[in-house]
Design a protein around this motif. Sequence first.
Motif, short mmCIF file in Angstrom:
data_model
loop_
_atom_site.label_atom_id
_atom_site.label_comp_id
_atom_site.label_asym_id
_atom_site.label_seq_id
_atom_site.Cartn_x
_atom_site.Cartn_y
_atom_site.Cartn_z
N THR A 1 22.95 11.58 -10.16
CA THR A 1 24.08 11.26 -9.28
C THR A 1 24.97 12.49 -9.16
O THR A 1 25.49 12.99 -10.16
CB THR A 1 24.91 10.08 -9.83
N TYR A 2 25.14 12.97 -7.92
CA TYR A 2 25.94 14.17 -7.66
C TYR A 2 27.15 13.80 -6.82
O TYR A 2 27.02 13.12 -5.80
CB TYR A 2 25.10 15.22 -6.93
N GLY A 3 28.32 14.22 -7.26
CA GLY A 3 29.52 13.92 -6.50
C GLY A 3 30.75 14.55 -7.13
O GLY A 3 30.68 15.27 -8.13
N GLU A 4 31.90 14.25 -6.52
CA GLU A 4 33.18 14.80 -6.99
C GLU A 4 33.83 13.85 -7.99
O GLU A 4 33.87 12.64 -7.77
CB GLU A 4 34.12 15.03 -5.81
N VAL A 5 34.33 14.40 -9.08
CA VAL A 5 35.03 13.60 -10.08
C VAL A 5 36.39 13.21 -9.53
O VAL A 5 37.23 14.07 -9.27
CB VAL A 5 35.18 14.37 -11.41
N LYS A 6 36.59 11.91 -9.32
CA LYS A 6 37.87 11.42 -8.81
C LYS A 6 38.81 11.02 -9.94
O LYS A 6 40.03 11.18 -9.82
CB LYS A 6 37.63 10.22 -7.88
N ALA A 7 38.29 10.47 -11.01
CA ALA A 7 39.14 10.03 -12.11
C ALA A 7 38.32 10.00 -13.39
O ALA A 7 37.12 9.71 -13.38
CB ALA A 7 39.74 8.66 -11.84
N PRO B 1 38.92 16.14 -13.08
CA PRO B 1 39.09 15.71 -11.68
C PRO B 1 39.01 16.89 -10.72
O PRO B 1 39.62 17.93 -10.93
CB PRO B 1 40.49 15.08 -11.69
N GLY B 2 38.23 16.71 -9.65
CA GLY B 2 38.02 17.77 -8.68
C GLY B 2 36.72 18.51 -8.84
O GLY B 2 36.27 19.18 -7.91
N ASP B 3 36.09 18.41 -10.03
CA ASP B 3 34.80 19.07 -10.24
C ASP B 3 33.69 18.31 -9.52
O ASP B 3 33.76 17.09 -9.34
CB ASP B 3 34.47 19.13 -11.73
N TRP B 4 32.64 19.04 -9.16
CA TRP B 4 31.43 18.44 -8.60
C TRP B 4 30.36 18.50 -9.67
O TRP B 4 29.95 19.58 -10.10
CB TRP B 4 30.98 19.19 -7.34
N ALA C 1 34.95 5.45 -18.68
CA ALA C 1 33.95 6.02 -17.79
C ALA C 1 34.57 7.05 -16.86
O ALA C 1 35.79 7.14 -16.71
CB ALA C 1 33.27 4.91 -16.98
N VAL C 2 33.69 7.83 -16.24
CA VAL C 2 34.10 8.80 -15.23
C VAL C 2 33.75 8.23 -13.86
O VAL C 2 32.68 7.63 -13.67
CB VAL C 2 33.42 10.17 -15.45
N HIS C 3 34.64 8.38 -12.90
CA HIS C 3 34.45 7.87 -11.54
C HIS C 3 34.06 9.04 -10.63
O HIS C 3 34.84 10.00 -10.49
CB HIS C 3 35.72 7.20 -11.03
N ILE C 4 32.86 8.94 -10.05
CA ILE C 4 32.34 9.99 -9.18
C ILE C 4 32.18 9.44 -7.77
O ILE C 4 31.68 8.33 -7.59
CB ILE C 4 30.98 10.50 -9.70
N VAL C 5 32.61 10.21 -6.77
CA VAL C 5 32.42 9.84 -5.37
C VAL C 5 31.38 10.77 -4.77
O VAL C 5 31.56 11.99 -4.76
CB VAL C 5 33.74 9.92 -4.58
N THR C 6 30.27 10.20 -4.30
CA THR C 6 29.17 10.99 -3.76
C THR C 6 29.47 11.45 -2.34
O THR C 6 30.49 11.12 -1.76
CB THR C 6 27.88 10.17 -3.78
N ALA C 7 28.53 12.22 -1.79
CA ALA C 7 28.72 12.77 -0.45
C ALA C 7 28.78 11.68 0.61
O ALA C 7 29.40 11.87 1.67
CB ALA C 7 27.60 13.76 -0.12
N ASP C 8 28.14 10.53 0.38
CA ASP C 8 28.19 9.43 1.34
C ASP C 8 29.31 8.44 1.01
O ASP C 8 29.25 7.27 1.39
CB ASP C 8 26.84 8.71 1.42
N ASP C 9 30.33 8.91 0.27
CA ASP C 9 31.55 8.13 -0.01
C ASP C 9 31.26 6.88 -0.82
O ASP C 9 31.87 5.83 -0.61
CB ASP C 9 32.27 7.77 1.29
N THR C 10 30.33 7.00 -1.76
CA THR C 10 30.03 5.91 -2.67
C THR C 10 30.58 6.25 -4.06
O THR C 10 30.30 7.33 -4.59
CB THR C 10 28.52 5.68 -2.78
#
Length: 270
Positions: free
Chosen positions: A131-137, A122-125, A142-151
């Motif tokens: 798909t590029y984003g921040e690991v939220k959980a 969590p916290g890594d990009w 599965a791993v949950h990633i939030v992209t730059a456009d909040d998806t």
Amino acid sequence: MNEAGHPLGFLREPTWSRILFVLIVLVGCSLLVQAVRRMVRAAAEGAPSHRRLLILRAAPLTRLLIWIAGIAIIVPTLVEPTFEDVIALVATVGLALAFALKDYVSCLIAGVVTILENTYQPGDWIEIDGTYGEVKAIGTRAVHIVTADDTEVIIPHSRLWSASVFNASGGNRSLLCGTNFYLRADHDGAAVRQALAEIGEASSHRKPDSPVTVVATELPWGTRYMIKAYVHDSRDQFAMITDLTIRGKERLRAMGIAFAQAPYAEAGAG
């Protein structure tokens, strides 16, 4: 007491008290996992920024330990605690999962490997399958990633076996940002390089005392310059790229440098 020769003789008698106890343990583990996730997230948001990633790492490991403890409590309740019966139960459950839930088990195993090897946390990009984003959980499956456009993008852990994982931060607070400029080939390269280096060093988002590098690449239709600098906080990487782009273009215009315009083709039905 077990009945000799019975295929399910290793199971205890399913009384209502035991069934109720198992349900209480399952519900309790679920509630405890939710409570720990909220507490860890709240603690991470309220902690100093340099400790945020360290606190977030505790969430997936704690959830794994809670469910292991829950299973360790449930098994003696349903099974006679003998060595032979435990081996028989493990073999039966393993065989059923192997045939009926092989894809899900693959995700589970990949999730455990991810947690143990710290592939991402969590916290890594990270980037997986484009798909590029921040690991939220990091969930069980599965791993949950939030992209730059909040998806939010949910990617099964099983992709770890066949896809490349690009980790931009690697557990660190900072990461390297690249900002591109495309200029016409006829210009003073040394002056442009010096100007872009000063732009990068003056950014308020740059990590203190980190190096700034300007890389030039000659292309058929012009010259590409890239400012490579470390951002102070990974969440500010797009703000830093925007800042460098705007101030860099303003500086280059003031120097009379012309920007390249590469031709493009639009794909049509014909």
